[in-house]
Design an enzyme around this catalytic site. Structure first.
Site, PDB file in Angstrom:
ATOM      1  N   GLU A 192     -12.728  -3.048  12.090  1.00  0.00           N
ATOM      2  CA  GLU A 192     -12.836  -2.479  10.985  1.00  0.00           C
ATOM      3  C   GLU A 192     -13.694  -2.827   9.906  1.00  0.00           C
ATOM      4  O   GLU A 192     -14.622  -2.123   9.469  1.00  0.00           O
ATOM      5  CB  GLU A 192     -11.346  -2.445   9.937  1.00  0.00           C
ATOM      6  CG  GLU A 192     -11.275  -1.499   8.831  1.00  0.00           C
ATOM      7  CD  GLU A 192     -10.026  -1.789   8.188  1.00  0.00           C
ATOM      8  OE1 GLU A 192      -8.879  -2.284   8.766  1.00  0.00           O
ATOM      9  OE2 GLU A 192      -9.862  -1.387   6.929  1.00  0.00           O
ATOM     10  N   GLU A 238       0.992  -1.186  -0.005  1.00  0.00           N
ATOM     11  CA  GLU A 238      -0.006  -0.138  -0.084  1.00  0.00           C
ATOM     12  C   GLU A 238       0.713   1.316  -0.191  1.00  0.00           C
ATOM     13  O   GLU A 238       0.616   1.948   1.035  1.00  0.00           O
ATOM     14  CB  GLU A 238      -0.865  -0.078   1.145  1.00  0.00           C
ATOM     15  CG  GLU A 238      -2.096  -1.367   0.993  1.00  0.00           C
ATOM     16  CD  GLU A 238      -2.833  -1.281   2.252  1.00  0.00           C
ATOM     17  OE1 GLU A 238      -2.638  -0.824   3.347  1.00  0.00           O
ATOM     18  OE2 GLU A 238      -4.054  -1.737   1.892  1.00  0.00           O
ATOM     19  N   LYS A 271      -1.583 -12.161   8.182  1.00  0.00           N
ATOM     20  CA  LYS A 271      -2.931 -11.719   8.354  1.00  0.00           C
ATOM     21  C   LYS A 271      -3.610 -13.129   8.377  1.00  0.00           C
ATOM     22  O   LYS A 271      -3.426 -14.076   7.633  1.00  0.00           O
ATOM     23  CB  LYS A 271      -3.748 -10.863   7.692  1.00  0.00           C
ATOM     24  CG  LYS A 271      -3.298  -9.272   8.084  1.00  0.00           C
ATOM     25  CD  LYS A 271      -4.057  -8.372   7.269  1.00  0.00           C
ATOM     26  CE  LYS A 271      -3.496  -7.025   7.459  1.00  0.00           C
ATOM     27  NZ  LYS A 271      -4.399  -5.672   6.818  1.00  0.00           N
ATOM     28  N   TRP A 275      -8.555  -2.368  -5.864  1.00  0.00           N
ATOM     29  CA  TRP A 275      -8.118  -3.290  -4.586  1.00  0.00           C
ATOM     30  C   TRP A 275      -8.298  -4.493  -4.798  1.00  0.00           C
ATOM     31  O   TRP A 275      -7.790  -5.284  -3.891  1.00  0.00           O
ATOM     32  CB  TRP A 275      -9.013  -2.776  -3.420  1.00  0.00           C
ATOM     33  CG  TRP A 275      -9.068  -1.253  -3.168  1.00  0.00           C
ATOM     34  CD1 TRP A 275      -9.814  -0.238  -3.581  1.00  0.00           C
ATOM     35  CD2 TRP A 275      -7.929  -0.537  -2.437  1.00  0.00           C
ATOM     36  NE1 TRP A 275      -9.489   0.939  -3.479  1.00  0.00           N
ATOM     37  CE2 TRP A 275      -8.301   0.900  -2.547  1.00  0.00           C
ATOM     38  CE3 TRP A 275      -6.561  -0.791  -1.905  1.00  0.00           C
ATOM     39  CZ2 TRP A 275      -7.304   1.786  -1.887  1.00  0.00           C
ATOM     40  CZ3 TRP A 275      -5.631   0.025  -1.293  1.00  0.00           C
ATOM     41  CH2 TRP A 275      -6.276   1.262  -1.225  1.00  0.00           C
ATOM     42  N   ASP A 280      -8.025  -9.463   3.964  1.00  0.00           N
ATOM     43  CA  ASP A 280      -7.762  -8.325   4.638  1.00  0.00           C
ATOM     44  C   ASP A 280      -8.874  -8.309   5.853  1.00  0.00           C
ATOM     45  O   ASP A 280      -9.813  -7.741   5.920  1.00  0.00           O
ATOM     46  CB  ASP A 280      -7.754  -6.914   4.301  1.00  0.00           C
ATOM     47  CG  ASP A 280      -7.272  -5.959   4.950  1.00  0.00           C
ATOM     48  OD1 ASP A 280      -6.837  -6.116   6.119  1.00  0.00           O
ATOM     49  OD2 ASP A 280      -7.227  -4.759   4.320  1.00  0.00           O
TER      50      ASP A 280
HETATM   51  C1  GCV Z   1      -2.735   0.400   8.615  1.00  0.00           C
HETATM   52  C2  GCV Z   1      -6.005  -2.391   5.322  1.00  0.00           C
HETATM   53  C3  GCV Z   1      -6.589  -1.161   6.270  1.00  0.00           C
HETATM   54  C4  GCV Z   1      -5.232  -0.030   6.594  1.00  0.00           C
HETATM   55  C5  GCV Z   1      -4.304  -0.775   7.056  1.00  0.00           C
HETATM   56  C6  GCV Z   1      -3.906  -1.928   6.456  1.00  0.00           C
HETATM   57  C7  GCV Z   1      -2.666  -2.689   6.934  1.00  0.00           C
HETATM   58  O1  GCV Z   1      -5.877  -1.893   4.213  1.00  0.00           O
HETATM   59  O2  GCV Z   1      -7.577  -0.560   5.619  1.00  0.00           O
HETATM   60  O3  GCV Z   1      -5.873   0.946   7.230  1.00  0.00           O
HETATM   61  O4  GCV Z   1      -3.157   0.109   7.140  1.00  0.00           O
HETATM   62  O5  GCV Z   1      -4.968  -2.597   6.281  1.00  0.00           O
HETATM   63  O6  GCV Z   1      -3.025  -3.679   7.677  1.00  0.00           O
HETATM   64  O7  GCV Z   1      -1.496  -2.145   6.902  1.00  0.00           O
END
Ligand code: GCV
Length: 607
Positions: A341, A234, A308, A471, A313
């Site tokens: 989230e 990212e 993760k 995405w 995600d």
């Molecule tokens: C800290 C997702 C979240 C982001 C986060 C990212 C990550 O994309 O929306 O806010 O960034 O995961 O885990 O690095």
């Protein structure tokens, strides 16, 4: 001024007075109103392990310096729940880390409990008494590392490695007595920000720079646990810029921190976040395995690759990440997310233990060497926005010690430690929490259909919200069907799993319903195992999930909870019900418009 609030941690008496420099200075303590006495025997080199033995008139806790603290909390918990641990206890995972996504300007990325508890206005800013409470909170459930800053390292957090070191050291000193060490996130390009022409991990100047910097950092905080890095992900900088692998990048940093006993945690959350939705060949869930599996065995001994739990995600439902099953020669950390989230923003109820039970069982607890979880804490008076969201933090610590723990056990434990309820009320709340993920899944993401969520905020329904974006998170719903074929006839993702799992997932007849549309693209008239059509199941789950959310309100209203908790909980359940109705109606209308299929039960679906 922060007011102490009755939650599980304030109800767990601190084993020793707060004025002591370290909890170990007390030889004895009295437990709550029960008047039970406990004495300590500190063992040199006992580390985090402990044993609780009944002795005349109380208990003796024998353990290492932090072990006796964990033992003290375990005893208090045991007396409350009627189950004092017998025999020698030690944590299954030596590293149990909370990841704060806290920015130094005071915001928290994906934070739903107010502003940062320790940063504000570009610097550390906290109430020492509250940070000590935080230490108690973490020790009482067994978390032993706190990573203070966001993995997306923004200015001025870079200075945590330099000018802010004295502040970092003061913060570390507050948490040290509770057996909690700090970790910091670093920016891979830091040497360039400080004048070097490159951040290439194979450049000797860069290597020397990091070694020197590590020396300075550990001189200020000698027990710092290590660095955590988000690289080439990212838009964060990383070794790819120089044509180097992630192993080369991680090892360079690992060698800088090794002399001080530090670990280097390298996140595996790497994918193409600039995908073209027209491209049906690239499949985001494949990304981490494709990148990392070839590097298995190339990481140094003090590198931990943090993965993760699922290949996407932090969704409501994902299969276990194949990377957790496939990296056999690499130290791995399992990454969870307490911050809700995609799971309801700490408005909707979502108790995570059932989700984690599946992940730990699916992965096999031995596969990981460490556990990490994105924090759900903030400056809100009740710590976690929704008072019940504290359960997830508590449960994370408990899973770190006992990854085999049953969801019901840990939920009941937290309920009993937090509130005074009659047995029937305790049962009702435990059951409500235990089934909360299932209800949420039914109205937001049934059959493995995730990402139908509002872009950016990630709260509320938007079936096509991510469909024409970059995405890699598509459902490809059209008039013929929905889902993505991830078998070998499709994107081939399923082949990243060991044979037995591959076989299970690749056949729609054996693939668990809850993952069906994650692995398969199916027509609306597909017959499910229970005889219902796919479209009927999509409708039924949305109606049922919403009805379950609606029925929670009565249970919550009936519970004799402390006033402040009750007020917040009732406010939030109204928000949850509103959200669930939006999900039900928007998703049902979306699929009705595409499929043209009527609901067999004739319920209201808007045109
Ligand atoms: C800290 C997702 C979240 C982001 C986060 C990212 C990550 O994309 O929306 O806010 O960034 O995961 O885990 O690095």
């Amino acid at each position: 001024m922060w007011q102490e609030r009755k939650t599980w941690l304030t109800r767990l008496p601190l084993p020793v007075p707060e004025t002591l420099k370290t909890p170990l200075e007390a030889a004895e303590f009295e437990i709550g109103q029960a008047g039970v006495r406990a004495a300590f025997t500190v063992e040199k080199d006992g580390g985090e392990s402990y044993e609780i033995l009944p002795v005349d008139g109380g208990y003796r806790i024998t353990g290492g310096e932090t072990g006796i603290l964990f033992g003290a909390y375990a005893l208090i918990r045991g007396l409350t729940t009627g189950c004092v641990p017998a025999g020698r206890q030690k944590p299954f995972y030596p590293l149990r880390m909370l990841n704060g996504w806290d920015n130094m300007d005071g915001t928290v990325e994906r934070g739903y409990a107010g502003r940062s508890m320790w940063f504000e206005g570009g610097r550390f800013d906290y109430e020492p008494a509250r940070v000590r409470q935080l230490g108690r909170m973490l020790a009482s459930c067994g978390v032993n590392v706190l990573c203070v800053n966001n993995v997306n390292v923004h200015q001025p957090a870079q200075h945590l490695t330099d000018t802010l070191l004295p502040d970092l050291a003061r913060f570390a000193a507050l948490l040290r007595p509770f057996g909690v060490r700090l970790m910091i996130c670093i920016d891979f390009s830091l040497p360039m920000q400080e004048g070097l022409p490159t951040a290439d991990p194979l450049d000797e100047q860069v290597q020397a720079w990091w070694k020197e910097r590590a020396k300075k950092i550990w001189a200020a905080v000698p027990d710092l646990a290590g660095f955590l890095v988000k690289a080439d992900s990212e838009h964060r900088p990383g070794p790819n810029t120089y044509g180097r692998t992630h192993a080369e990048g991680a090892n360079m940093l690992a060698r800088a921190v090794a002399p001080f006993g530090g670990v280097l945690i390298w996140r595996a959350f790497v994918y193409n976040c600039m995908q073209d939705w027209r491209d049906t060949k690239t499949d985001r869930p494949r990304a981490a395995y494709d990148l990392y599996k070839p590097l298995d065995g190339q990481f140094d001994g003090n590198v931990i690759v943090q993965v993760k739990y699922g290949p996407f995600d932090f969704q409501v439902r994902e299969p276990v990440s194949p990377l957790l099953l496939g990296m056999e020669k690499t130290n791995l950390a399992l990454e969870l997310q307490l911050a809700q989230e995609y799971t309801g923003h700490q408005i909707d109820l979502f108790a995570m233990p059932p989700l984690w039970r599946e992940i730990f069982d699916g992965m096999g607890k031995e596969r990981a060497k460490a556990v990490a979880a994105v924090s759900n804490l903030g400056r809100d008076e009740n710590w976690t926005g929704h008072p019940f969201a504290a359960l997830n933090l508590y449960a994370f610590g408990r899973f770190g010690w006992e990854p085999d723990i049953a969801p019901e056990t840990v939920i009941r434990e937290w309920v009993r430690l937090s509130y005074d309820l009659a047995p029937a009320q305790e049962d009702a709340l435990t059951e409500l929490l235990l089934s909360s993920r299932d209800a949420y899944e039914q109205y937001t993401a049934n059959l493995g259909l995730c990402w139908m969520v509002r872009p950016e905020s990630h709260y509320g329904p938007s079936p096509y919200g991510y469909e024409f974006d970059r995405w890699g998170t598509y459902n490809r719903a059209d008039r013929n069907g929905v889902g993505i074929d991830r078998t070998d006839a499709g994107t081939g993702y399923v082949s990243q799993y060991p044979e037995a799992l591959k076989k299970l997932y690749e056949n729609p007849e054996t693939c668990p319903d809850k993952l069906l549309l994650f692995f398969h693209r199916l027509p609306y008239d597909f017959r499910m195992k229970d005889g219902r059509t796919l479209i009927q199941r999509l409708y039924d789950d949305h109606f049922q999930g919403c009805a379950r959310a609606e029925s929670m309100k009565g249970v919550l209203e009936s519970l004799p909870l402390p006033d402040a908790d009750k007020r917040e909980i009732l406010e939030r359940i109204d928000g949850q019900i509103k959200n669930a109705r939006e999900w039900r109606d928007i998703t049902n209308t979306f699929f009705h418009r595409l499929s043209g299929a009527a609901d067999e039960k004739g319920r209201k679906i808007y045109e």
